[in-house]
Design an enzyme around this catalytic site. Structure first.
Site, mmCIF file in Angstrom:
data_model
loop_
_atom_site.group_PDB
_atom_site.id
_atom_site.type_symbol
_atom_site.label_atom_id
_atom_site.label_comp_id
_atom_site.label_asym_id
_atom_site.label_seq_id
_atom_site.Cartn_x
_atom_site.Cartn_y
_atom_site.Cartn_z
ATOM 1 N N HIS A 206 4.522 1.065 0.628
ATOM 2 C CA HIS A 206 5.888 1.263 0.152
ATOM 3 C C HIS A 206 6.308 0.119 -0.770
ATOM 4 O O HIS A 206 5.657 -0.921 -0.842
ATOM 5 C CB HIS A 206 6.872 1.362 1.329
ATOM 6 C CG HIS A 206 6.964 0.116 2.141
ATOM 7 N ND1 HIS A 206 6.075 -0.202 3.137
ATOM 8 C CD2 HIS A 206 7.854 -0.915 2.102
ATOM 9 C CE1 HIS A 206 6.400 -1.365 3.692
ATOM 10 N NE2 HIS A 206 7.477 -1.823 3.064
ATOM 11 N N ASP A 208 9.710 -2.134 -1.470
ATOM 12 C CA ASP A 208 10.966 -2.456 -0.784
ATOM 13 C C ASP A 208 12.189 -2.003 -1.571
ATOM 14 O O ASP A 208 13.175 -1.527 -0.985
ATOM 15 C CB ASP A 208 11.039 -3.963 -0.520
ATOM 16 C CG ASP A 208 10.105 -4.391 0.609
ATOM 17 O OD1 ASP A 208 9.605 -3.506 1.332
ATOM 18 O OD2 ASP A 208 9.872 -5.606 0.764
ATOM 19 N N HIS A 264 3.046 -2.688 -1.143
ATOM 20 C CA HIS A 264 2.375 -3.314 -0.014
ATOM 21 C C HIS A 264 2.408 -2.422 1.222
ATOM 22 O O HIS A 264 3.073 -1.390 1.249
ATOM 23 C CB HIS A 264 3.013 -4.669 0.310
ATOM 24 C CG HIS A 264 4.473 -4.565 0.662
ATOM 25 N ND1 HIS A 264 5.458 -4.588 -0.290
ATOM 26 C CD2 HIS A 264 5.108 -4.427 1.859
ATOM 27 C CE1 HIS A 264 6.647 -4.473 0.295
ATOM 28 N NE2 HIS A 264 6.452 -4.364 1.611
ATOM 29 N N ARG A 274 2.789 -8.169 17.448
ATOM 30 C CA ARG A 274 3.091 -8.917 16.223
ATOM 31 C C ARG A 274 4.604 -9.025 16.073
ATOM 32 O O ARG A 274 5.305 -8.013 16.027
ATOM 33 C CB ARG A 274 2.487 -8.181 15.030
ATOM 34 C CG ARG A 274 2.764 -8.762 13.639
ATOM 35 C CD ARG A 274 2.260 -7.741 12.624
ATOM 36 N NE ARG A 274 2.242 -8.188 11.249
ATOM 37 C CZ ARG A 274 3.250 -8.077 10.397
ATOM 38 N NH1 ARG A 274 4.405 -7.547 10.812
ATOM 39 N NH2 ARG A 274 3.130 -8.477 9.144
#
Length: 295
Positions: A206, A208, A264, A274
């Protein structure tokens, strides 16, 4: 001429010759087995590398988890996503990404407790994901919210935001006063649990600025360590021909312009958990928001 019986009599091999041949056979078998194992290991390595490159497209690691980086400044070709920003007198076409270490950042354990059953925590709106739904943290706790958070907790968050904003401004050569905090800004928890909603499918590529609209600069502060706290979950810049990855390290900050020059994704987390914070900024004051305040 030898008798007929002697022509068909079998040869008798002495015992010491049989032993030599047996030992030689064992040696050759061992050599062939060793060669087979070595070639198999090489093949597995090549297949693994091929899978890594073809599946995740990772050809270069920009920041290893074992590296303690101060600054790493990398140029990428700029896009035309910021033409409308010329009226803000902010130079955005220098699309860069930089890694900066803030090893002093330690958020209190309650942040992680709140995220133990959630994937998103937004301190600004109070949005906390619970299963397939979001609840408003501030409405849920009401007056007891101060038993969950303290003013010191919020001050720590504001200090981290301010320092990241100043670092981005310095790296891009702009005034920090020309940048405004924008939404969403949130804590995230990612593990190997199956996604309950499309909102949890974090691994899709995607941009941002397309996903969130108001983003001009994106920053990520990692709160856990790759290979120690979780496997997978690396941040991947999907560049043409050679994708590049960032391996999370607790206290590491990476930031970049939010346009199409920085397509990214995040690898799927295979094990462990995470944790990270996404803090974003805009150059349009109309899209700016204030820091969260404990009331």
């Amino acid at each position: 001429q030898a008798p007929q019986s002697e022509k068909h009599s079998p040869k008798v091999i002495p015992n010491h010759c049989s032993a030599k041949h047996y030992i030689r056979l064992l040696v050759y078998t061992g050599i062939y087995l060793f060669a087979f194992l070595v070639s198999s290991a090489v093949l597995v390595s090549l297949l693994s590398w091929s899978y890594l490159v073809s599946e995740d497209g990772v050809a270069e690691v920009l920041a290893h988890y074992s590296e303690s980086l101060q600054d790493r400044f990398i140029e990428v070709p700029c896009s035309e996503d910021y033409d409308s920003h010329k009226r803000f007198e902010v130079l955005l076409c220098h699309s860069r990404l930089l890694f900066h270490a803030y090893q002093f950042v330690f958020f209190p354990p309650f942040y992680f407790c709140l995220l133990s059953q959630a994937s998103i925590l937004d301190l600004h709106s109070g949005a906390l994901s619970v299963g397939k739904h979001f609840v408003n943290l501030y409405r849920y706790f009401g007056d007891k919210i101060q038993e969950v958070f303290t003013e010191e907790d919020f001050q720590l968050y504001r200090d981290v935001r301010r320092r990241i904003q100043q670092t981005i401004a310095q790296a891009f050569g702009i005034s920090s006063s020309s940048m405004y905090l924008t939404k969403p800004t949130f804590f995230s928890r990612i593990n190997s649990t199956e996604a309950k909603t499309t909102h949890d499918e974090y691994w899709h590529p995607h941009i941002d600025k397309v996903t969130y609209g108001s983003f001009d600069y994106t920053s990520l502060l990692y709160l856990s360590d790759y290979t120690e706290d979780f496997g997978g979950g690396r941040f991947v810049f999907m560049d043409v021909g050679a994708n590049r990855t960032v391996e999370p390290r607790a206290g590491r900050v990476s930031f970049f312009t939010s346009g199409s020059e920085n397509l990214h994704r995040v690898e799927k987390v295979r094990w462990g958990t995470r944790y990270a914070i996404t803090i974003s900024f805009t150059c349009n004051p109309d899209h700016g928001i204030e820091d969260p305040v404990l009331t």
